[in-house]
Design a protein around this motif. Structure first.
Motif, short mmCIF file in Angstrom:
data_model
loop_
_atom_site.label_atom_id
_atom_site.label_comp_id
_atom_site.label_asym_id
_atom_site.label_seq_id
_atom_site.Cartn_x
_atom_site.Cartn_y
_atom_site.Cartn_z
N ILE A 1 0.47 -49.23 63.57
CA ILE A 1 -0.63 -48.28 63.36
C ILE A 1 -0.21 -46.87 63.76
N ASN A 2 0.65 -46.73 64.77
CA ASN A 2 1.06 -45.41 65.24
C ASN A 2 1.92 -44.66 64.22
N THR A 3 2.60 -45.38 63.32
CA THR A 3 3.42 -44.68 62.33
C THR A 3 2.59 -44.24 61.14
N ILE A 4 1.38 -44.79 61.02
CA ILE A 4 0.53 -44.46 59.89
C ILE A 4 -0.53 -43.44 60.29
N LEU A 5 -1.22 -43.69 61.37
CA LEU A 5 -2.31 -42.84 61.82
C LEU A 5 -1.97 -42.22 63.17
N GLN A 6 -2.40 -40.98 63.37
CA GLN A 6 -2.15 -40.27 64.62
C GLN A 6 -3.44 -39.57 65.05
N PRO A 7 -3.62 -39.37 66.36
CA PRO A 7 -4.76 -38.57 66.80
C PRO A 7 -4.74 -37.20 66.12
N GLY A 8 -5.91 -36.78 65.67
CA GLY A 8 -6.03 -35.51 64.96
C GLY A 8 -6.01 -35.64 63.45
N ASP A 9 -5.54 -36.80 62.94
CA ASP A 9 -5.54 -37.01 61.49
C ASP A 9 -6.97 -37.04 60.97
N TRP A 10 -7.19 -36.43 59.83
CA TRP A 10 -8.47 -36.50 59.15
C TRP A 10 -8.48 -37.76 58.31
N ILE A 11 -9.59 -38.49 58.36
CA ILE A 11 -9.68 -39.76 57.66
C ILE A 11 -11.00 -39.86 56.90
N LYS A 12 -11.01 -40.77 55.95
CA LYS A 12 -12.28 -41.22 55.36
C LYS A 12 -12.28 -42.72 55.51
N GLY A 13 -13.45 -43.29 55.65
CA GLY A 13 -13.49 -44.73 55.85
C GLY A 13 -14.90 -45.26 55.87
N GLU B 1 -21.23 -47.68 56.57
CA GLU B 1 -21.51 -46.28 56.26
C GLU B 1 -20.22 -45.56 55.89
N LEU B 2 -20.31 -44.70 54.90
CA LEU B 2 -19.17 -43.86 54.54
C LEU B 2 -19.04 -42.78 55.60
N ILE B 3 -17.83 -42.59 56.12
CA ILE B 3 -17.59 -41.56 57.13
C ILE B 3 -16.37 -40.73 56.77
N ILE B 4 -16.42 -39.48 57.17
CA ILE B 4 -15.26 -38.60 57.13
C ILE B 4 -15.21 -37.94 58.49
N GLY B 5 -14.02 -37.94 59.09
CA GLY B 5 -13.88 -37.37 60.41
C GLY B 5 -12.43 -37.30 60.81
N TYR B 6 -12.21 -37.18 62.11
CA TYR B 6 -10.84 -37.12 62.60
C TYR B 6 -10.65 -38.09 63.75
N ILE B 7 -9.43 -38.56 63.90
CA ILE B 7 -9.10 -39.55 64.91
C ILE B 7 -8.99 -38.90 66.27
N GLU B 8 -9.79 -39.40 67.20
CA GLU B 8 -9.72 -38.95 68.60
C GLU B 8 -8.61 -39.70 69.34
N VAL C 1 -9.48 -47.53 65.88
CA VAL C 1 -9.31 -46.09 66.05
C VAL C 1 -10.67 -45.53 66.43
N LYS C 2 -10.68 -44.53 67.30
CA LYS C 2 -11.92 -43.85 67.64
C LYS C 2 -11.98 -42.59 66.79
N VAL C 3 -13.04 -42.50 65.99
CA VAL C 3 -13.19 -41.42 65.01
C VAL C 3 -14.40 -40.56 65.37
N THR C 4 -14.19 -39.24 65.42
CA THR C 4 -15.31 -38.32 65.54
C THR C 4 -15.79 -38.03 64.13
N VAL C 5 -17.04 -38.38 63.86
CA VAL C 5 -17.60 -38.30 62.52
C VAL C 5 -18.11 -36.88 62.24
N VAL C 6 -17.62 -36.30 61.15
CA VAL C 6 -18.04 -34.96 60.74
C VAL C 6 -19.04 -35.05 59.59
N THR C 7 -18.85 -36.01 58.71
CA THR C 7 -19.75 -36.22 57.59
C THR C 7 -19.97 -37.72 57.43
#
Length: 112
Positions: free
Chosen positions: A4-16, A22-29, A40-46
């Motif tokens: 998982i660490n080679t694919i996703l990193q803290p600060g990456d913007w994601i959709k999921g 629920e559809l979410i867009i945010g960044y990985i904390e 992954v802990k995601v801060t949801v922006v949308t």
């Protein structure tokens, strides 16, 4: 299989998709790669659930996809991203974007 660490990193913007679908867009904390589920802990922006916006929620890593990094090319895009940086409290990103906007304004002024 990739870690998982080679694919996703803290600060990456994601959709999921959240646990509730629920559809979410945010960044990985943060990442929890040692959990069997790969959380992954995601801060949801949308989100399609307004109550989730602004919260940090756990999401299965297999239910998120990293968004591509986009190159900002115009003033409107930078201003939108500045608003996003302000709403997420990202001071460093705000400073970087403000600097880009100032450079762009100086170039326009030099052309006039």
């Amino acid at each position: 299989m990739l870690s998982i660490n080679t694919i996703l990193q803290p600060g990456d913007w994601i959709k999921g998709e959240s646990w509730d679908g629920e559809l979410i867009i945010g960044y990985i904390e943060s990442l929890s790669p040692n959990t069997p589920e790969g959380l992954v802990k995601v801060t949801v922006v949308t989100s399609d659930n307004n109550e989730t916006i602004g919260k940090t929620i756990p999401v299965l890593s297999k239910r998120v996809k990293r968004l591509p990094v986009s190159n900002v090319t115009n003033k409107v895009q930078i201003e939108f991203l500045i608003d996003l940086a302000l709403s997420t409290g990202d001071k460093e990103w705000f400073k970087e974007l403000s600097s880009e906007l100032n450079v762009m304004k100086q170039l326009v002024n030099e052309m006039e």
